[in-house]
Design an enzyme around this catalytic site. Structure first.
Site, short mmCIF file in Angstrom:
data_model
loop_
_atom_site.label_atom_id
_atom_site.label_comp_id
_atom_site.label_asym_id
_atom_site.label_seq_id
_atom_site.Cartn_x
_atom_site.Cartn_y
_atom_site.Cartn_z
N ARG A 112 73.92 -25.11 34.94
CA ARG A 112 73.15 -23.87 34.75
C ARG A 112 72.05 -23.79 35.82
O ARG A 112 71.79 -22.73 36.40
CB ARG A 112 72.51 -23.83 33.35
CG ARG A 112 73.51 -23.72 32.20
CD ARG A 112 74.18 -22.37 32.15
NE ARG A 112 73.24 -21.28 32.04
CZ ARG A 112 72.70 -20.86 30.89
NH1 ARG A 112 73.04 -21.44 29.75
NH2 ARG A 112 71.84 -19.85 30.86
N ARG A 155 67.01 -12.28 27.89
CA ARG A 155 67.86 -12.73 26.78
C ARG A 155 67.48 -11.87 25.57
O ARG A 155 66.35 -11.91 25.11
CB ARG A 155 67.63 -14.21 26.48
CG ARG A 155 68.25 -14.62 25.16
CD ARG A 155 68.33 -16.11 24.95
NE ARG A 155 69.39 -16.68 25.76
CZ ARG A 155 69.93 -17.88 25.55
NH1 ARG A 155 69.50 -18.63 24.56
NH2 ARG A 155 70.89 -18.33 26.34
N GLN A 197 76.32 -18.49 31.81
CA GLN A 197 77.01 -19.69 31.33
C GLN A 197 78.37 -19.83 32.01
O GLN A 197 78.81 -20.93 32.34
CB GLN A 197 77.18 -19.63 29.81
CG GLN A 197 77.82 -20.87 29.23
CD GLN A 197 76.93 -22.10 29.34
OE1 GLN A 197 75.76 -22.06 28.96
NE2 GLN A 197 77.46 -23.20 29.87
N HIS A 213 77.52 -13.53 28.04
CA HIS A 213 76.66 -14.61 28.53
C HIS A 213 77.18 -15.04 29.91
O HIS A 213 77.69 -16.16 30.08
CB HIS A 213 76.69 -15.78 27.54
CG HIS A 213 75.62 -16.80 27.74
ND1 HIS A 213 74.58 -16.66 28.65
CD2 HIS A 213 75.42 -18.02 27.14
CE1 HIS A 213 73.80 -17.71 28.59
NE2 HIS A 213 74.29 -18.56 27.70
N ASP A 222 82.57 -22.66 20.68
CA ASP A 222 81.15 -22.31 20.59
C ASP A 222 80.81 -22.29 19.11
O ASP A 222 81.71 -22.30 18.24
CB ASP A 222 80.92 -20.94 21.26
CG ASP A 222 79.45 -20.54 21.35
OD1 ASP A 222 78.58 -21.42 21.16
OD2 ASP A 222 79.17 -19.35 21.60
N CYS A 256 79.24 -24.38 25.46
CA CYS A 256 78.02 -23.96 26.16
C CYS A 256 76.78 -24.66 25.60
O CYS A 256 75.76 -24.72 26.27
CB CYS A 256 77.86 -22.45 26.10
SG CYS A 256 77.62 -21.80 24.44
N1 NVA Z 1 77.23 -17.65 20.99
C1 NVA Z 1 75.97 -18.36 21.01
C2 NVA Z 1 75.69 -18.89 22.39
C3 NVA Z 1 74.41 -19.67 22.51
C4 NVA Z 1 74.12 -20.12 23.90
C5 NVA Z 1 74.86 -17.43 20.56
O1 NVA Z 1 74.87 -16.26 20.97
O2 NVA Z 1 74.00 -17.85 19.79
N1 CP Z 2 73.97 -22.43 26.53
C1 CP Z 2 72.78 -21.82 26.41
O1 CP Z 2 72.59 -20.70 26.86
O2 CP Z 2 71.83 -22.57 25.78
P1 CP Z 2 70.37 -22.12 25.32
O3 CP Z 2 70.54 -21.19 24.14
O4 CP Z 2 69.69 -23.40 24.94
O5 CP Z 2 69.69 -21.42 26.45
#
Ligand code: NVA
Ligand code: CP
Length: 299
Positions: A285, A102, A132, A129, A217, A257
């Site tokens: 997930r 990540r 997800q 992502h 989101d 998500c």
């Molecule tokens: N769009 C959000 C998704 C978090 C799971 C982010 O990148 O922070």
């Molecule tokens: N939806 C998701 O990826 O959540 P986290 O940021 O908690 O991993």
């Protein structure tokens, strides 16, 4: 050796087989008949951004399958002190069986994968992502069956999740309407490549009209914290609430998500309402990523 950097790395048939297996693994866990298919396997987990769901689902999933997961944050590795991504990939991938990352830059993920001896999974970048979406497609399937030919509405920022929904529209063959403010569209090249099934509109009402699934989101993704207040003003007309959901199909589902900011992109109550499947999305997930890891370690 295969990586999972975006949904486009698997064929539609392979994605279907991963989701079928995820549904099977979910049932096996419930019945207590799961096999230890990851016995002695080690997952390296590189996190440069925060996480609740992703970390817990990968780590718990690996443990449940008899394997082990190592959590690596930039504070603890030499990556945080300037060792190159390429060198890090060469070293870590000689020691573990599979890696998830990540991070911010999608190019960093690609550079890691290009230097890795083992499969690499995108656990979120600024651009995509895909894990997800595996979970979201499993969740839709469990509640409503096939999503092929259906209309999905994305309301909000044209961010990493939105861009993965564009890839999903191609891979699962559905129509996607994206409602976002001007200047917050998804990547133009991605839109152009998918113009046969993805349209950008300004009005959330126009996007959700008759939709089978409505998705949103956060308005400020990780790395955009400084823009939070400005974004709250710009996106104020883009909240998904009960009134907006009433314009979608009668049996429309709502997805997010998570993490969600109640009262911002979603009303205080919608997450707990009858159309919401957000808790199933979160749980899935676990199952979808177990199935993904099995797939990547079997090809
Ligand atoms: N769009 C959000 C998704 C978090 C799971 C982010 O990148 O922070
Ligand atoms: N939806 C998701 O990826 O959540 P986290 O940021 O908690 O991993």
């Amino acid at each position: 050796m295969r990586h999972f950097l975006t949904l486009m790395d698997l064929s539609p048939a392979e994605l279907k087989s991963v989701i079928d297996r995820a549904i099977e693994m979910k049932a096996e866990r419930l019945a207590g008949t799961a096999r230890e298919s990851m016995k002695n396997k080690v997952l390296g987990m590189i996190f440069e951004k925060s996480s609740t769901r992703t970390r817990v689902s990968f780590e718990a999933g690996m443990a449940q399958l008899g394997g082990h997961a190592i959590f690596l944050s930039p504070n603890d590795t030499q990556l945080g002190r300037g060792e190159s991504v390429e060198d890090t990939a060469k070293v870590i991938s000689r020691m573990v069986d599979i890696v998830m990352i990540r991070t911010y830059s999608h190019q960093m993920l690609e550079a890691f994968a290009a230097n890795s001896r083992v499969p690499v999974i995108n656990a979120l970048t600024d651009d995509y992502h895909p894990c997800q979406l595996l979970s979201d497609m499993q969740t839709y399937h469990e509640h409503r069956g096939s999503i092929q030919g259906k209309t999905v509405a994305w309301v909000g920022d044209g961010n990493n999740m939105c861009q993965s929904f564009i890839n999903a529209a191609r891979q699962w063959d559905f129509e996607l309407k994206v409602a976002c403010p001007e200047g917050f569209e998804p990547n133009q090249a991605l839109l152009d490549e998918n113009s046969d099934r993805v349209a950008v509109v300004r009005s959330p009402k126009a996007a959700v009209a008759g939709a089978a699934l409505v998705v949103t989101d956060t308005w400020a993704s990780m790395g955009q914290d400084k823009e939070k207040q400005q974004r709250q003003r710009i996106f104020s007309g883009y909240q998904v609430n009960e009134e907006l959901m009433s314009l979608a199909a009668a049996d429309a589902l709502f997805m997010h998500c998570l993490p969600a900011y109640r009262g911002m992109e979603v009303s205080e109550t919608l997450l707990d309402g009858p159309s919401s499947v957000v808790w199933d999305e979160a749980e899935n997930r676990l199952h979808a990523q177990k199935a993904l890891m099995e797939f990547l370690l079997s090809v």
